[in-house]
Structures are given as structure tokens and as C-alpha cells.
Enzyme design. Structure first.
Site, PDB file in Angstrom:
ATOM      1  N   THR A 132     -18.079   9.586 -14.589  1.00 58.99           N
ATOM      2  CA  THR A 132     -16.865   9.951 -13.863  1.00 58.99           C
ATOM      3  C   THR A 132     -16.752   9.233 -12.526  1.00 58.99           C
ATOM      4  OG1 THR A 132     -15.904  11.831 -12.664  1.00 58.99           O
ATOM      5  CG2 THR A 132     -18.234  11.959 -13.070  1.00 58.99           C
ATOM      6  N   ASP A 133     -15.533   9.138 -12.014  1.00 55.95           N
ATOM      7  CA  ASP A 133     -15.340   8.566 -10.673  1.00 55.95           C
ATOM      8  C   ASP A 133     -15.810   9.532  -9.578  1.00 55.95           C
ATOM      9  OD1 ASP A 133     -13.283  10.480 -10.862  1.00 55.95           O
ATOM     10  OD2 ASP A 133     -11.683   9.109 -10.261  1.00 55.95           O
ATOM     11  N   GLU A 134     -16.054  10.804  -9.953  1.00 53.50           N
ATOM     12  CA  GLU A 134     -16.404  11.799  -8.930  1.00 53.50           C
ATOM     13  C   GLU A 134     -17.765  11.520  -8.296  1.00 53.50           C
ATOM     14  OE1 GLU A 134     -15.275  15.832  -9.835  1.00 53.50           O
ATOM     15  OE2 GLU A 134     -13.780  15.150 -11.267  1.00 53.50           O
ATOM     16  N   TYR A 158     -21.270  19.469 -10.069  1.00 50.82           N
ATOM     17  CA  TYR A 158     -20.903  18.654 -11.241  1.00 50.82           C
ATOM     18  C   TYR A 158     -21.124  17.176 -10.952  1.00 50.82           C
ATOM     19  CZ  TYR A 158     -17.842  15.847 -14.253  1.00 50.82           C
ATOM     20  OH  TYR A 158     -17.351  14.866 -15.082  1.00 50.82           O
ATOM     21  N   LYS A 162     -23.795  14.454 -12.577  1.00 55.15           N
ATOM     22  CA  LYS A 162     -23.378  13.227 -13.272  1.00 55.15           C
ATOM     23  C   LYS A 162     -23.978  12.004 -12.566  1.00 55.15           C
ATOM     24  CE  LYS A 162     -20.957  12.675 -16.352  1.00 55.15           C
ATOM     25  NZ  LYS A 162     -21.194  12.667 -17.831  1.00 55.15           N
TER      26      LYS A 162
HETATM   27  P1  NAD Z   1     -15.618  18.747 -22.304  1.00 51.01           P
HETATM   28  O1  NAD Z   1     -16.228  19.777 -21.411  1.00 51.01           O
HETATM   29  O2  NAD Z   1     -14.248  18.963 -22.843  1.00 51.01           O
HETATM   30  O3  NAD Z   1     -16.566  18.493 -23.568  1.00 51.01           O
HETATM   31  C1  NAD Z   1     -17.966  18.428 -23.471  1.00 51.01           C
HETATM   32  C2  NAD Z   1     -18.541  18.532 -24.873  1.00 51.01           C
HETATM   33  O4  NAD Z   1     -19.968  18.400 -24.777  1.00 51.01           O
HETATM   34  C3  NAD Z   1     -18.262  19.877 -25.546  1.00 51.01           C
HETATM   35  O5  NAD Z   1     -17.872  19.674 -26.889  1.00 51.01           O
HETATM   36  C4  NAD Z   1     -19.604  20.603 -25.472  1.00 51.01           C
HETATM   37  O6  NAD Z   1     -19.802  21.524 -26.527  1.00 51.01           O
HETATM   38  C5  NAD Z   1     -20.576  19.433 -25.547  1.00 51.01           C
HETATM   39  N1  NAD Z   1     -21.878  19.740 -24.934  1.00 51.01           N
HETATM   40  C6  NAD Z   1     -22.120  20.364 -23.746  1.00 51.01           C
HETATM   41  N2  NAD Z   1     -23.442  20.465 -23.541  1.00 51.01           N
HETATM   42  C7  NAD Z   1     -24.056  19.877 -24.612  1.00 51.01           C
HETATM   43  C8  NAD Z   1     -25.414  19.645 -24.957  1.00 51.01           C
HETATM   44  N3  NAD Z   1     -26.413  20.069 -24.163  1.00 51.01           N
HETATM   45  N4  NAD Z   1     -25.687  19.003 -26.111  1.00 51.01           N
HETATM   46  C9  NAD Z   1     -24.674  18.602 -26.929  1.00 51.01           C
HETATM   47  N5  NAD Z   1     -23.380  18.805 -26.656  1.00 51.01           N
HETATM   48  C10 NAD Z   1     -23.061  19.423 -25.494  1.00 51.01           C
HETATM   49  O7  NAD Z   1     -15.716  17.391 -21.475  1.00 51.01           O
HETATM   50  P2  NAD Z   1     -14.750  16.119 -21.504  1.00 51.01           P
HETATM   51  O8  NAD Z   1     -13.648  16.320 -20.542  1.00 51.01           O
HETATM   52  O9  NAD Z   1     -14.444  15.757 -22.909  1.00 51.01           O
HETATM   53  O10 NAD Z   1     -15.727  15.023 -20.872  1.00 51.01           O
HETATM   54  C11 NAD Z   1     -16.595  14.258 -21.692  1.00 51.01           C
HETATM   55  C12 NAD Z   1     -17.425  13.361 -20.818  1.00 51.01           C
HETATM   56  O11 NAD Z   1     -16.588  12.509 -20.043  1.00 51.01           O
HETATM   57  C13 NAD Z   1     -18.293  14.109 -19.815  1.00 51.01           C
HETATM   58  O12 NAD Z   1     -19.536  13.451 -19.724  1.00 51.01           O
HETATM   59  C14 NAD Z   1     -17.535  14.005 -18.508  1.00 51.01           C
HETATM   60  O13 NAD Z   1     -18.411  14.038 -17.398  1.00 51.01           O
HETATM   61  C15 NAD Z   1     -16.889  12.648 -18.657  1.00 51.01           C
HETATM   62  N6  NAD Z   1     -15.622  12.481 -17.940  1.00 51.01           N
HETATM   63  C16 NAD Z   1     -14.614  13.400 -18.069  1.00 51.01           C
HETATM   64  C17 NAD Z   1     -13.407  13.196 -17.405  1.00 51.01           C
HETATM   65  C18 NAD Z   1     -12.250  14.160 -17.543  1.00 51.01           C
HETATM   66  O14 NAD Z   1     -11.238  14.007 -16.846  1.00 51.01           O
HETATM   67  N7  NAD Z   1     -12.313  15.149 -18.435  1.00 51.01           N
HETATM   68  C19 NAD Z   1     -13.236  12.049 -16.618  1.00 51.01           C
HETATM   69  C20 NAD Z   1     -14.285  11.128 -16.512  1.00 51.01           C
HETATM   70  C21 NAD Z   1     -15.469  11.348 -17.191  1.00 51.01           C
HETATM   71  P1  TYD Z   2      -9.544  19.604 -12.547  1.00 47.30           P
HETATM   72  O1  TYD Z   2      -8.620  19.458 -13.702  1.00 47.30           O
HETATM   73  O2  TYD Z   2     -10.441  20.787 -12.487  1.00 47.30           O
HETATM   74  O3  TYD Z   2     -10.376  18.229 -12.447  1.00 47.30           O
HETATM   75  P2  TYD Z   2     -11.364  17.701 -11.262  1.00 47.30           P
HETATM   76  O4  TYD Z   2     -11.699  18.797 -10.345  1.00 47.30           O
HETATM   77  O5  TYD Z   2     -12.534  17.225 -12.052  1.00 47.30           O
HETATM   78  O6  TYD Z   2     -10.607  16.592 -10.586  1.00 47.30           O
HETATM   79  O7  TYD Z   2      -8.691  19.598 -11.217  1.00 47.30           O
HETATM   80  C1  TYD Z   2      -7.814  18.524 -10.888  1.00 47.30           C
HETATM   81  C2  TYD Z   2      -7.261  18.806  -9.512  1.00 47.30           C
HETATM   82  O8  TYD Z   2      -6.410  19.958  -9.597  1.00 47.30           O
HETATM   83  C3  TYD Z   2      -8.330  19.130  -8.498  1.00 47.30           C
HETATM   84  O9  TYD Z   2      -7.957  18.548  -7.244  1.00 47.30           O
HETATM   85  C4  TYD Z   2      -8.292  20.651  -8.404  1.00 47.30           C
HETATM   86  C5  TYD Z   2      -6.857  20.977  -8.729  1.00 47.30           C
HETATM   87  N1  TYD Z   2      -6.637  22.278  -9.417  1.00 47.30           N
HETATM   88  C6  TYD Z   2      -5.676  23.165  -8.929  1.00 47.30           C
HETATM   89  O10 TYD Z   2      -5.002  22.909  -7.911  1.00 47.30           O
HETATM   90  N2  TYD Z   2      -5.494  24.338  -9.603  1.00 47.30           N
HETATM   91  C7  TYD Z   2      -6.223  24.678 -10.708  1.00 47.30           C
HETATM   92  O11 TYD Z   2      -6.036  25.785 -11.263  1.00 47.30           O
HETATM   93  C8  TYD Z   2      -7.191  23.730 -11.211  1.00 47.30           C
HETATM   94  C9  TYD Z   2      -8.008  24.047 -12.434  1.00 47.30           C
HETATM   95  C10 TYD Z   2      -7.358  22.543 -10.533  1.00 47.30           C
END
Ligand code: NAD
Ligand code: TYD
Length: 354
Positions: A132-134, A158, A162
Site C-alpha cells: 500500500t501507499d500508506e 496497519y 505493511k
Molecule cells: P481485504 O481485507 O478485502 O481481503 C483480505 C483477504 O485476506 C481476505 O479474504 C481474508 O480472508 C484474507 N486473509 C486475512 N488474513 C489471512 C491469513 N492469515 N491467511 C490467509 N488469508 C488471509 O483486503 P483488500 O482490500 O482486498 O487488500 C488486499 C491486499 O492489498 C492487502 O495486502 C492490502 O494491504 C493491499 N492493498 C489494499 C488497498 C485497498 O485500497 N483496499 C490498497 C493498496 C494495497
Molecule cells: P478507508 O476506506 O478506511 O481507507 P484508508 O483509511 O485505508 O485510506 O478510508 C478512506 C478515507 O475515508 C480515510 O481518510 C478515512 C475516511 N473515512 C471516513 O471519513 N468515514 C468512514 O466511515 C470511513 C470508513 C473512512
């Protein structure tokens, strides 16, 4: 075949579906099915022999070693993680277990398998870590966007977990030679997104007459990328990325949260107006801010474009419209998530075997 971990989550499920729509190379999908894992998201693959699902933990070394030995994947794409910042504030432990310990154990199993590959298979094996960019921390309003050499400054449990996983991946290349790749992507949105994250939460709350909770003043800024563009970036990096490199992936689309919520409201006003004719924006409610809330994330995705020719295909306008339309067209998926019925897969699958 390739091994995908976390393939029942939001991005992982989109990745698995898109991969099998474009290729016959099978996927071994290892997922622990935490609250974020949803087999309904993979319903279209029921009976498809190209998708082998295994319920398990990336931290279970015995299991992953057995899976490597049996299925002999040519690559790993590691999505599995705890991914929600707010949950990491309330309970960081699971984040350390999966994102740090789990990644380390998966690296160990992958390395043991890779080491024993023959001289032909070894150089082409890849371990792609999805991050992630975070990890880069928070930007001021006029700071330049994150490049790949930006110092890591994670601020939430988080992002810290990561960041740790990214460092472990790097160490497994430098110390053990494992051919790794890392992608650091901005906020994704799109179909199959669990409604605890901003965009799906706003859609689902709006339609059920609930308030739309905007943290703080709503002026925090994120870069948003349509999930299918993230999936295409990962496929491209897997295919052509240079071992040991990291690639930032983003949508060139920085927006304040309040703008995002207002956009969702106007699309819903157009596509499914409220019965009283008022705007869904009336449901917006400002709530106390998230502790340690990062002010701004912005991704400079020019390296992946320059070196691998990848650019997003969706603009925010096209992507967010598709997203809202998907939620309106899939009320069953949403209601099973809301009622908790999506978790019945575990009972159905394992009780039938008992
Ligand atoms: P998500 O939370 O929707 O899905 C995570 C999945 O991993 C779930 O299906 C969960 O059951 C599985 N999981 C959790 N712990 C596990 C373990 N110990 N062993 C096997 N499986 C396990 O997450 P997402 O949004 O799909 O993100 C996927 C990846 O991409 C993550 O690594 C996250 O850090 C990264 N990412 C997400 C975003 C975003 O905006 N959602 C952006 C950048 C990077
Ligand atoms: P989120 O979807 O939780 O992603 P991340 O924190 O990983 O960026 O949140 C996106 C942005 O929206 C973040 O700045 C927090 C804000 N947010 C709200 O304002 N209200 C909400 O209920 C949630 C879940 C997030």
C-alpha cells in the site's frame, strides 16, 4: 499455476476473476476467510477446475509447504492481509500476526520451494507482494507525490505492519535471493468491496437510510484507483517487472473524502432517487476524526508507466459510476454481507464433511 493468497477478499477476488477471464492458467487460492473473505465473491467460479480454493492461513508453514510441493506454482501473488486501518486501531494484534508473521512464514515456505526448483524453473519464479501507499506516511498539501524511493513513515498499526512486510520481502531477496517484486498501491474502489471502507459504506448506508459518517472535516485526501486497474497493474508487474524492484500504482486521482461522498450521493440521486426526492447528501454527518488520521496520500505512478507501459484505463468518473451501478445491481451480495450470511460457506462446506 499461480498461488494467490487472500483471493476471497476485495482485490484478491477481483484479481482471480479477471485472471481466469483472460487466461486458462489455474489459480490456487489460499484464504483464511476472515470476516473480510467472502466466497460469494467467487460464486461465478463454482465448478471451474481452473480455480482451486484452499481454506487456510499464510502463517501455517506446514500447509503452505505442502501446497507448494503439491501444486508447484510458478509464482505467488500475496494479497492476504488484515487491511482496515480503523480495525488496526482497535485491535492491532491480528495485523502483526498476519501481515508480519504470516508474510514471513510464507516467504520461508516460498524460499524453501524455490531453492529446490531446477535451474530452468528457478530464475522465472516470482513472489509478488501487494502493498500500500500508506507505508510512506502522510503528505502536506503541496508535497510531491510518493515515488518509490520515498522514506517509509507509517503512522497506523496497519501501515506499520505493511511496512514491516515490505521490508521482509526486500530482505528475502537480498539475504536469500528469492526473486521478489513489490507493488505499493493507493486506495482501491470497485465491485466486491467490503462495506466497512469509505466508498461501499457510503453507498450501502445511503440506500438503507443511515447517516454517512465523514471523519473530521472531510478534507483528508486519498488517491483512488478502480480495482480492475490495480489488477491489470499486478498482472503487468508479474509479467515484466524487474526482480527486486518496487512499483507504485495509482490513479492520478487525488480527491478529498467529502468530494468522494458527494459524488456517490449525486450518482445515487440520479440512478436510484430517494423516495422523498431529497438528495442522499442530506444523510452526511461529520463525526470525530480517526486518531492519527493521515492528511494526504498521493502516488507518482510514472515509473510503472515508463518502464512497464501501464496506465489506468478508468477515470474516477467512469470507475465510480460502474461501482455504484454494481452495488445497485447486486443487492443479494450486499444483504448477505450485512446479515453475515456470507460466512455460512464455512458451515456449509465443513459440516457437510463432518
Ligand atoms: P481485504 O481485507 O478485502 O481481503 C483480505 C483477504 O485476506 C481476505 O479474504 C481474508 O480472508 C484474507 N486473509 C486475512 N488474513 C489471512 C491469513 N492469515 N491467511 C490467509 N488469508 C488471509 O483486503 P483488500 O482490500 O482486498 O487488500 C488486499 C491486499 O492489498 C492487502 O495486502 C492490502 O494491504 C493491499 N492493498 C489494499 C488497498 C485497498 O485500497 N483496499 C490498497 C493498496 C494495497
Ligand atoms: P478507508 O476506506 O478506511 O481507507 P484508508 O483509511 O485505508 O485510506 O478510508 C478512506 C478515507 O475515508 C480515510 O481518510 C478515512 C475516511 N473515512 C471516513 O471519513 N468515514 C468512514 O466511515 C470511513 C470508513 C473512512
Amino acid at each position: 499455476m499461480i498461488l494467490v493468497t487472500g483471493g476471497a477478499g476485495f482485490i484478491g477476488a477481483n484479481f482471480v476473476l479477471d485472471w481466469l477471464a483472460g487466461s486458462d492458467e489455474p489459480i490456487l487460492n489460499l484464504d483464511k476467510l476472515t470476516y473480510a473473505g467472502n466466497m460469494d465473491s467467487l460464486a461465478a467460479l463454482k465448478g471451474d477446475a481452473r480455480h482451486v480454493f484452499v481454506h487456510g492461513d499464510i502463517g501455517d508453514s506446514e500447509l503452505t509447504s505442502a501446497l507448494f510441493a503439491e501444486h508447484r506454482p510458478r509464482a505467488v501473488v500475496n494479497f492476504a492481509a488484515e487491511s482496515h486501518v480503523d480495525r488496526s486501531i482497535h485491535g492491532p494484534e491480528d495485523f502483526i500476526q498476519t501481515n508480519v508473521m504470516g508474510t514471513m512464514r510464507l516467504l520461508q515456505s516460498a524460499h524453501a520451494y524455490w531453492q529446490a526448483l531446477d535451474e530452468e524453473a528457478k530464475p522465472s519464479f516470482r513472489f509478488l507482494h501487494v502493498s500500500t501507499d500508506e507505508v510512506y506516511g502522510s503528505l502536506g498539501p503541496s508535497d510531491p507525490a510518493f515515488t518509490e524511493d520515498k522514506k517509509y513513515e507509517p503512522n497506523s498499526p496497519y501501515s506499520a505492519s505493511k511496512a514491516a512486510s515490505d521490508h521482509l520481502v526486500r530482505a528475502w531477496l537480498h539475504t536469500f535471493g528469492l526473486p521478489v517484486l513489490t507493488t505499493n498501491c493507493s486506495n482501491n474502489y470497485g465491485p466486491l468491496h467490503f462495506p466497512e471502507k469509505l466508498i461501499p459504506l457510503m453507498i450501502v448506508n445511503a440506500l438503507t437510510g443511515k447517516r454517512l459518517p465523514v471523519y473530521g472535516d472531510g478534507q483528508r485526501v486519498r488517491d483512488w484507483l478502480y480495482v480492475k486497474d490495480h489488477c491489470s497493474a499486478i498482472r503487468r508487474v508479474l509479467e515484466a517487472g524487474v526482480v527486486g524492484e518496487t512499483y507504485n500504482v495509482g490513479g492520478w486521482n487525488e480527491k478529498p473524502n467529502l468530494f468522494i461522498v458527494n459524488t456517490v450521493c449525486s450518482l445515487l440521486d440520479e440512478l436510484q432517487p430517494r423516495p422523498d426526492g431529497k438528495s442522499y447528501a442530506e444523510q452526511i454527518s461529520f463525526v470525530p476524526d480517526r486518531p492519527g488520521h493521515d492528511r494526504r496520500y498521493a502516488i507518482d505512478a510514472s515509473k510503472i508507466e515508463r518502464e512497464l507501459g501501464w496506465r489506468p484505463t478508468e477515470t474516477f468518473e467512469t470507475g465510480i459510476r460502474k461501482t455504484v451501478q454494481w452495488y445497485l445491481a447486486n443487492p443479494d451480495w450486499v444483504s448477505k454481507v450485512q446479515s453475515g450470511a456470507y460466512r455460512q460457506w464455512l458451515e456449509t462446506n465443513y459440516q457437510a464433511r463432518a
